[in-house]
Design a protein around this motif. Sequence first.
Motif, PDB file in Angstrom:
ATOM      1  N   ASN A   1     -47.191 -30.915  10.082  1.00  0.00           N
ATOM      2  CA  ASN A   1     -46.744 -32.146  10.736  1.00  0.00           C
ATOM      3  C   ASN A   1     -45.860 -31.755  12.010  1.00  0.00           C
ATOM      4  O   ASN A   1     -45.480 -32.579  13.039  1.00  0.00           O
ATOM      5  CB  ASN A   1     -45.706 -32.951   9.895  1.00  0.00           C
ATOM      6  N   ASP A   2     -45.298 -30.417  12.068  1.00  0.00           N
ATOM      7  CA  ASP A   2     -44.392 -30.113  13.254  1.00  0.00           C
ATOM      8  C   ASP A   2     -45.428 -29.629  14.376  1.00  0.00           C
ATOM      9  O   ASP A   2     -44.821 -29.124  15.250  1.00  0.00           O
ATOM     10  CB  ASP A   2     -43.526 -28.882  12.869  1.00  0.00           C
TER      11      ASP A   2
ATOM     12  N   GLY B   1     -48.375 -30.452  16.861  1.00  0.00           N
ATOM     13  CA  GLY B   1     -48.916 -31.832  17.539  1.00  0.00           C
ATOM     14  C   GLY B   1     -50.347 -31.410  18.108  1.00  0.00           C
ATOM     15  O   GLY B   1     -50.529 -30.225  18.353  1.00  0.00           O
TER      16      GLY B   1
ATOM     17  N   LYS C   1     -48.431 -36.844  21.582  1.00  0.00           N
ATOM     18  CA  LYS C   1     -48.075 -36.479  20.050  1.00  0.00           C
ATOM     19  C   LYS C   1     -46.956 -35.207  20.307  1.00  0.00           C
ATOM     20  O   LYS C   1     -46.130 -35.184  19.210  1.00  0.00           O
ATOM     21  CB  LYS C   1     -49.286 -35.945  19.606  1.00  0.00           C
TER      22      LYS C   1
ATOM     23  N   ARG D   1     -43.525 -36.226  21.055  1.00  0.00           N
ATOM     24  CA  ARG D   1     -42.741 -36.983  19.926  1.00  0.00           C
ATOM     25  C   ARG D   1     -42.109 -35.916  18.950  1.00  0.00           C
ATOM     26  O   ARG D   1     -41.073 -35.931  18.561  1.00  0.00           O
ATOM     27  CB  ARG D   1     -43.709 -37.928  19.321  1.00  0.00           C
ATOM     28  N   ILE D   2     -42.811 -34.749  18.725  1.00  0.00           N
ATOM     29  CA  ILE D   2     -42.553 -33.857  17.805  1.00  0.00           C
ATOM     30  C   ILE D   2     -41.393 -33.082  18.422  1.00  0.00           C
ATOM     31  O   ILE D   2     -40.273 -33.020  17.845  1.00  0.00           O
ATOM     32  CB  ILE D   2     -43.576 -32.739  17.629  1.00  0.00           C
TER      33      ILE D   2
ATOM     34  N   ASN E   1     -38.341 -35.163  18.737  1.00  0.00           N
ATOM     35  CA  ASN E   1     -37.889 -35.816  17.390  1.00  0.00           C
ATOM     36  C   ASN E   1     -36.559 -36.088  17.054  1.00  0.00           C
ATOM     37  O   ASN E   1     -36.253 -37.396  16.579  1.00  0.00           O
ATOM     38  CB  ASN E   1     -38.999 -35.095  16.291  1.00  0.00           C
ATOM     39  N   ARG E   2     -35.723 -35.012  17.287  1.00  0.00           N
ATOM     40  CA  ARG E   2     -34.394 -35.346  16.786  1.00  0.00           C
ATOM     41  C   ARG E   2     -33.468 -35.529  18.006  1.00  0.00           C
ATOM     42  O   ARG E   2     -32.181 -35.497  17.623  1.00  0.00           O
ATOM     43  CB  ARG E   2     -34.051 -34.141  15.908  1.00  0.00           C
ATOM     44  N   GLU E   3     -33.860 -35.865  19.038  1.00  0.00           N
ATOM     45  CA  GLU E   3     -32.864 -36.119  20.315  1.00  0.00           C
ATOM     46  C   GLU E   3     -32.731 -37.462  20.117  1.00  0.00           C
ATOM     47  O   GLU E   3     -33.151 -38.501  19.859  1.00  0.00           O
ATOM     48  CB  GLU E   3     -33.842 -35.746  21.487  1.00  0.00           C
TER      49      GLU E   3
ATOM     50  N   LYS F   1     -42.266 -28.159  25.924  1.00  0.00           N
ATOM     51  CA  LYS F   1     -40.868 -27.737  25.497  1.00  0.00           C
ATOM     52  C   LYS F   1     -40.014 -27.059  26.345  1.00  0.00           C
ATOM     53  O   LYS F   1     -38.901 -27.731  26.268  1.00  0.00           O
ATOM     54  CB  LYS F   1     -41.366 -26.571  24.267  1.00  0.00           C
TER      55      LYS F   1
END
Length: 267
Positions: free
Chosen positions: A17-18, A20, A196, A199-200, A203-205, A229
């Motif tokens: 899932n991590d 994309g 996609k 979004r990964i 995700n935590r931002e 990234k």
Amino acid sequence: NFVSAVVAPGEIGVKFNDVGALEEVKKALNELVILPMRRPELYSHGNLLRPCKGILLFGPPGTGKTLLAKALATEAGANFISITGSTLTSKWFGDAEKLTKALFSFASKLAPVIIFVDEVDSLLGARGGSFEHEATRRRRNEFMAAWDGLRSKDSQRILILGATNRPFDLDDAVIRRLPRRQVCFRKYLDAENRMKILRIILNRENLESDFQFDKLANATEGYSGSDLKNLCIAAAYRPVEELLEEEKVIQFNFFFLHDLHSLLYRA
Ligand code: ATP
């Protein structure tokens, strides 16, 4: 000290899932690796159905090969040993036999295990004819012999996962050992797949509530996963600088990213 990392499956910290996009690659790896490692009994009858001993991931830099290799170990419930071809070629100089044996005996103690060989072309590159150094030839032969020599019990539980940006530099004998087991990463992602991955990555931002993923995905044509990234990391630094100056709450702003796009865009 000849491996870069040894990690237990629960500690790898990356799952499918991590990762994309790359849906086809994940599907192929599920059939080729996860199922055989999780359900070896399905492969224990007949002569034709055999779990594979090796897989080659090939594609341009930054397309997620290393990330996927780690996620694969988690999904398969396997330990993860990582070695780098170019580092080995210097460290293994003259000691190929001893170190190859040590690697494979270490692996059989850790099985089920995935041995990830990054830059596998450095270790198992094509024969260089009479110009080839004797040590290079021995290193390749030792590794192939140990690989072939995996006992059938171990071969279900030890997988060599090679990654390379230069598949055409590999030795023919290596390619022959991987007939239907080569998984290609395409360089160009479409906007939907870039979204996609974004979004990964984000995700935590702490994003603005109206953050426009689609706009950013459309503006980053030609970017690899790693480029995306790096873009986000570069953008993340700017609010930190502002925070230090003004002590504001860190918040991502689409326009920082958009400005950076023109700086980082690679034609
Ligand atoms: P190289 O050939 O240079 O070793 P690589 O193909 O192994 O590159 P990675 O090291 O896996 O690429 O990718 C670098 C980073 O880019 C990853 O750690 C991850 O943060 C990000 N990344 C790349 N592809 C993806 C993806 N499909 N989904 C999420 N993140 C990705």
